[in-house]
Design a protein around this motif. Structure first.
Motif, PDB file in Angstrom:
ATOM      1  N   TYR A  80       0.835  -1.200   0.000  1.00  0.00           N
ATOM      2  CA  TYR A  80       0.000   0.000   0.000  1.00  0.00           C
ATOM      3  C   TYR A  80       0.871   1.253   0.000  1.00  0.00           C
ATOM      4  O   TYR A  80       2.002   1.244   0.487  1.00  0.00           O
ATOM      5  N   LEU A  81       0.292   2.314  -0.527  1.00  0.00           N
ATOM      6  CA  LEU A  81       0.905   3.633  -0.415  1.00  0.00           C
ATOM      7  C   LEU A  81      -0.212   4.607  -0.069  1.00  0.00           C
ATOM      8  O   LEU A  81      -1.063   4.900  -0.908  1.00  0.00           O
ATOM      9  N   GLN A  82      -0.219   5.059   1.171  1.00  0.00           N
ATOM     10  CA  GLN A  82      -1.181   6.061   1.612  1.00  0.00           C
ATOM     11  C   GLN A  82      -0.598   7.425   1.314  1.00  0.00           C
ATOM     12  O   GLN A  82       0.500   7.758   1.774  1.00  0.00           O
ATOM     13  N   MET A  83      -1.325   8.215   0.560  1.00  0.00           N
ATOM     14  CA  MET A  83      -0.841   9.524   0.130  1.00  0.00           C
ATOM     15  C   MET A  83      -1.778  10.598   0.676  1.00  0.00           C
ATOM     16  O   MET A  83      -2.956  10.630   0.305  1.00  0.00           O
ATOM     17  N   ASN A  84      -1.262  11.432   1.541  1.00  0.00           N
ATOM     18  CA  ASN A  84      -2.033  12.526   2.136  1.00  0.00           C
ATOM     19  C   ASN A  84      -1.451  13.864   1.709  1.00  0.00           C
ATOM     20  O   ASN A  84      -0.325  13.944   1.235  1.00  0.00           O
ATOM     21  N   SER A  85      -2.229  14.900   1.899  1.00  0.00           N
ATOM     22  CA  SER A  85      -1.784  16.273   1.581  1.00  0.00           C
ATOM     23  C   SER A  85      -1.193  16.336   0.181  1.00  0.00           C
ATOM     24  O   SER A  85      -0.107  16.894  -0.024  1.00  0.00           O
ATOM     25  N   LEU A  86      -1.911  15.781  -0.762  1.00  0.00           N
ATOM     26  CA  LEU A  86      -1.396  15.699  -2.126  1.00  0.00           C
ATOM     27  C   LEU A  86      -1.231  17.082  -2.741  1.00  0.00           C
ATOM     28  O   LEU A  86      -2.016  18.005  -2.465  1.00  0.00           O
ATOM     29  N   LYS A  87      -0.206  17.176  -3.587  1.00  0.00           N
ATOM     30  CA  LYS A  87       0.120  18.427  -4.266  1.00  0.00           C
ATOM     31  C   LYS A  87       0.071  18.205  -5.781  1.00  0.00           C
ATOM     32  O   LYS A  87       0.258  17.073  -6.241  1.00  0.00           O
ATOM     33  N   PRO A  88      -0.125  19.259  -6.545  1.00  0.00           N
ATOM     34  CA  PRO A  88      -0.134  19.089  -8.007  1.00  0.00           C
ATOM     35  C   PRO A  88       1.151  18.445  -8.535  1.00  0.00           C
ATOM     36  O   PRO A  88       1.096  17.672  -9.509  1.00  0.00           O
ATOM     37  N   GLU A  89       2.262  18.701  -7.875  1.00  0.00           N
ATOM     38  CA  GLU A  89       3.529  18.107  -8.333  1.00  0.00           C
ATOM     39  C   GLU A  89       3.617  16.609  -8.047  1.00  0.00           C
ATOM     40  O   GLU A  89       4.578  15.962  -8.473  1.00  0.00           O
ATOM     41  N   ASP A  90       2.655  16.054  -7.342  1.00  0.00           N
ATOM     42  CA  ASP A  90       2.596  14.606  -7.156  1.00  0.00           C
ATOM     43  C   ASP A  90       1.951  13.903  -8.350  1.00  0.00           C
ATOM     44  O   ASP A  90       1.925  12.668  -8.402  1.00  0.00           O
ATOM     45  N   THR A  91       1.438  14.672  -9.293  1.00  0.00           N
ATOM     46  CA  THR A  91       0.806  14.089 -10.469  1.00  0.00           C
ATOM     47  C   THR A  91       1.803  13.257 -11.267  1.00  0.00           C
ATOM     48  O   THR A  91       2.877  13.742 -11.631  1.00  0.00           O
ATOM     49  N   ALA A  92       1.459  12.002 -11.503  1.00  0.00           N
ATOM     50  CA  ALA A  92       2.353  11.067 -12.195  1.00  0.00           C
ATOM     51  C   ALA A  92       1.654   9.722 -12.342  1.00  0.00           C
ATOM     52  O   ALA A  92       0.587   9.504 -11.748  1.00  0.00           O
ATOM     53  N   VAL A  93       2.281   8.848 -13.107  1.00  0.00           N
ATOM     54  CA  VAL A  93       1.899   7.437 -13.086  1.00  0.00           C
ATOM     55  C   VAL A  93       2.700   6.775 -11.973  1.00  0.00           C
ATOM     56  O   VAL A  93       3.922   6.928 -11.913  1.00  0.00           O
ATOM     57  N   TYR A  94       2.015   6.074 -11.112  1.00  0.00           N
ATOM     58  CA  TYR A  94       2.650   5.411  -9.977  1.00  0.00           C
ATOM     59  C   TYR A  94       2.743   3.908 -10.239  1.00  0.00           C
ATOM     60  O   TYR A  94       1.769   3.279 -10.658  1.00  0.00           O
ATOM     61  N   TYR A  95       3.930   3.367  -9.974  1.00  0.00           N
ATOM     62  CA  TYR A  95       4.203   1.957 -10.191  1.00  0.00           C
ATOM     63  C   TYR A  95       4.660   1.307  -8.884  1.00  0.00           C
ATOM     64  O   TYR A  95       5.416   1.910  -8.131  1.00  0.00           O
ATOM     65  N   CYS A  96       4.228   0.086  -8.664  1.00  0.00           N
ATOM     66  CA  CYS A  96       4.844  -0.698  -7.607  1.00  0.00           C
ATOM     67  C   CYS A  96       5.796  -1.697  -8.258  1.00  0.00           C
ATOM     68  O   CYS A  96       5.623  -2.088  -9.417  1.00  0.00           O
ATOM     69  N   ALA A  97       6.800  -2.081  -7.506  1.00  0.00           N
ATOM     70  CA  ALA A  97       7.817  -2.994  -8.007  1.00  0.00           C
ATOM     71  C   ALA A  97       8.398  -3.759  -6.829  1.00  0.00           C
ATOM     72  O   ALA A  97       8.350  -3.296  -5.685  1.00  0.00           O
ATOM     73  N   VAL A  98       8.961  -4.928  -7.128  1.00  0.00           N
ATOM     74  CA  VAL A  98       9.588  -5.721  -6.082  1.00  0.00           C
ATOM     75  C   VAL A  98      11.006  -6.080  -6.485  1.00  0.00           C
ATOM     76  O   VAL A  98      11.328  -6.196  -7.669  1.00  0.00           O
ATOM     77  N   SER A  99      11.824  -6.239  -5.451  1.00  0.00           N
ATOM     78  CA  SER A  99      13.236  -6.500  -5.649  1.00  0.00           C
ATOM     79  C   SER A  99      13.716  -7.552  -4.667  1.00  0.00           C
ATOM     80  O   SER A  99      13.321  -7.529  -3.506  1.00  0.00           O
ATOM     81  N   PRO A 100      14.609  -8.438  -5.116  1.00  0.00           N
ATOM     82  CA  PRO A 100      15.155  -9.415  -4.167  1.00  0.00           C
ATOM     83  C   PRO A 100      16.140  -8.783  -3.190  1.00  0.00           C
ATOM     84  O   PRO A 100      16.526  -9.406  -2.201  1.00  0.00           O
ATOM     85  N   SER A 101      16.524  -7.546  -3.466  1.00  0.00           N
ATOM     86  CA  SER A 101      17.447  -6.857  -2.575  1.00  0.00           C
ATOM     87  C   SER A 101      16.984  -5.432  -2.385  1.00  0.00           C
ATOM     88  O   SER A 101      16.155  -4.926  -3.132  1.00  0.00           O
ATOM     89  N   TRP A 102      17.498  -4.785  -1.389  1.00  0.00           N
ATOM     90  CA  TRP A 102      17.084  -3.427  -1.065  1.00  0.00           C
ATOM     91  C   TRP A 102      17.748  -2.444  -2.014  1.00  0.00           C
ATOM     92  O   TRP A 102      18.928  -2.526  -2.301  1.00  0.00           O
ATOM     93  N   GLY A 103      16.996  -1.487  -2.520  1.00  0.00           N
ATOM     94  CA  GLY A 103      17.568  -0.492  -3.392  1.00  0.00           C
ATOM     95  C   GLY A 103      16.602   0.634  -3.674  1.00  0.00           C
ATOM     96  O   GLY A 103      15.397   0.501  -3.466  1.00  0.00           O
ATOM     97  N   THR A 104      17.133   1.739  -4.155  1.00  0.00           N
ATOM     98  CA  THR A 104      16.292   2.889  -4.489  1.00  0.00           C
ATOM     99  C   THR A 104      16.294   3.198  -5.977  1.00  0.00           C
ATOM    100  O   THR A 104      15.575   4.093  -6.415  1.00  0.00           O
TER     101      THR A 104
END
Length: 122
Positions: A80-104
Protein backbone atom coordinates in the motif's frame (compact mmCIF):
# COMPACT_ATOMS: atom_id res chain seq x y z
CA UNK A 1 7.81 -14.96 -10.83
CA UNK A 2 5.69 -12.20 -9.33
CA UNK A 3 2.87 -10.35 -11.05
CA UNK A 4 1.79 -6.98 -9.68
CA UNK A 5 -1.42 -5.05 -10.21
CA UNK A 6 -1.84 -1.50 -8.92
CA UNK A 7 -5.15 0.14 -8.12
CA UNK A 8 -6.47 3.19 -6.33
CA UNK A 9 -5.29 5.99 -8.57
CA UNK A 10 -7.53 8.80 -9.71
CA UNK A 11 -8.20 12.51 -9.75
CA UNK A 12 -8.07 14.40 -6.48
CA UNK A 13 -7.88 18.03 -5.43
CA UNK A 14 -4.78 19.44 -3.81
CA UNK A 15 -4.76 18.62 -0.13
CA UNK A 16 -6.69 15.42 -0.67
CA UNK A 17 -5.73 11.79 -0.11
CA UNK A 18 -5.50 8.57 -2.07
CA UNK A 19 -4.52 5.06 -1.13
CA UNK A 20 -2.79 2.96 -3.73
CA UNK A 21 -2.77 -0.82 -3.52
CA UNK A 22 -0.43 -3.31 -5.17
CA UNK A 23 -1.75 -6.86 -5.35
CA UNK A 24 0.83 -9.55 -5.98
CA UNK A 25 0.49 -13.06 -7.29
CA UNK A 26 3.10 -15.74 -6.80
CA UNK A 27 4.43 -17.49 -3.77
CA UNK A 28 7.40 -15.33 -2.95
CA UNK A 29 6.01 -11.81 -2.40
CA UNK A 30 7.12 -11.90 1.22
CA UNK A 31 10.70 -12.53 0.11
CA UNK A 32 10.94 -9.28 -1.84
CA UNK A 33 11.50 -5.69 -0.90
CA UNK A 34 8.84 -3.47 -2.42
CA UNK A 35 9.02 0.02 -3.82
CA UNK A 36 6.64 2.61 -5.15
CA UNK A 37 7.92 4.69 -8.04
CA UNK A 38 6.41 7.47 -10.09
CA UNK A 39 6.98 8.96 -13.48
CA UNK A 40 5.67 12.33 -14.55
CA UNK A 41 5.47 13.34 -18.22
CA UNK A 42 8.91 14.16 -19.59
CA UNK A 43 10.67 12.99 -16.44
CA UNK A 44 12.50 9.88 -15.36
CA UNK A 45 11.13 7.24 -13.03
CA UNK A 46 11.89 8.04 -9.40
CA UNK A 47 11.42 6.16 -6.19
CA UNK A 48 8.77 7.50 -3.86
CA UNK A 49 8.98 4.99 -1.03
CA UNK A 50 10.40 1.55 -0.28
CA UNK A 51 9.88 -1.13 2.33
CA UNK A 52 11.89 -4.20 3.24
CA UNK A 53 10.48 -7.71 2.83
CA UNK A 54 9.46 -7.87 6.48
CA UNK A 55 8.18 -4.32 6.66
CA UNK A 56 10.73 -3.52 9.32
CA UNK A 57 12.40 -0.67 7.48
CA UNK A 58 11.11 1.99 5.15
CA UNK A 59 12.51 4.68 2.88
CA UNK A 60 10.90 7.89 1.65
CA UNK A 61 11.96 10.43 -0.91
CA UNK A 62 12.39 13.85 0.66
CA UNK A 63 9.56 15.21 -1.44
CA UNK A 64 6.99 12.91 0.21
CA UNK A 65 8.29 12.53 3.77
CA UNK A 66 5.58 13.20 6.30
CA UNK A 67 2.84 12.93 3.66
CA UNK A 68 3.10 9.39 2.25
CA UNK A 69 3.17 6.09 4.14
CA UNK A 70 4.22 2.76 2.66
CA UNK A 71 3.07 -0.52 4.18
CA UNK A 72 2.56 -4.15 3.27
CA UNK A 73 0.51 -7.13 4.34
CA UNK A 74 2.44 -10.25 3.36
CA UNK A 75 -0.44 -12.52 4.31
CA UNK A 76 -2.60 -10.72 1.75
CA UNK A 77 0.29 -10.34 -0.71
CA UNK A 78 -0.55 -6.67 -0.96
CA UNK A 79 1.38 -3.45 -0.61
CA UNK A 80 0.00 0.00 0.00
CA UNK A 81 0.90 3.63 -0.42
CA UNK A 82 -1.18 6.06 1.61
CA UNK A 83 -0.84 9.52 0.13
CA UNK A 84 -2.03 12.53 2.14
CA UNK A 85 -1.78 16.27 1.58
CA UNK A 86 -1.40 15.70 -2.13
CA UNK A 87 0.12 18.43 -4.27
CA UNK A 88 -0.13 19.09 -8.01
CA UNK A 89 3.53 18.11 -8.33
CA UNK A 90 2.60 14.61 -7.16
CA UNK A 91 0.81 14.09 -10.47
CA UNK A 92 2.35 11.07 -12.20
CA UNK A 93 1.90 7.44 -13.09
CA UNK A 94 2.65 5.41 -9.98
CA UNK A 95 4.20 1.96 -10.19
CA UNK A 96 4.84 -0.70 -7.61
CA UNK A 97 7.82 -2.99 -8.01
CA UNK A 98 9.59 -5.72 -6.08
CA UNK A 99 13.24 -6.50 -5.65
CA UNK A 100 15.16 -9.41 -4.17
CA UNK A 101 17.45 -6.86 -2.57
CA UNK A 102 17.08 -3.43 -1.06
CA UNK A 103 17.57 -0.49 -3.39
CA UNK A 104 16.29 2.89 -4.49
CA UNK A 105 17.16 2.71 -8.18
CA UNK A 106 14.64 1.33 -10.70
CA UNK A 107 17.18 -1.13 -12.08
CA UNK A 108 17.27 -2.83 -8.67
CA UNK A 109 13.71 -4.02 -9.18
CA UNK A 110 12.83 -7.13 -11.16
CA UNK A 111 9.05 -7.07 -11.41
CA UNK A 112 6.76 -4.14 -12.11
CA UNK A 113 3.07 -3.40 -12.21
CA UNK A 114 1.39 -1.66 -15.11
CA UNK A 115 1.02 1.64 -13.27
CA UNK A 116 -1.89 3.74 -12.06
CA UNK A 117 -2.46 7.40 -12.86
CA UNK A 118 -2.62 9.92 -10.04
CA UNK A 119 -3.70 13.43 -10.97
CA UNK A 120 -3.80 16.23 -8.42
CA UNK A 121 -5.63 19.38 -9.42
CA UNK A 122 -4.82 22.78 -7.95
Amino acid sequence: QVQLVESGGGLVQAGGSLRLSCAASGRTFSSYAMGWFRQAPGKGREIVAGITYSGGSTYYADSVKGRFTISRDNAKKTGYLQMNSLKPEDTAVYYCAVSPSWGTEPNSYDYWGQGTQVTVSS
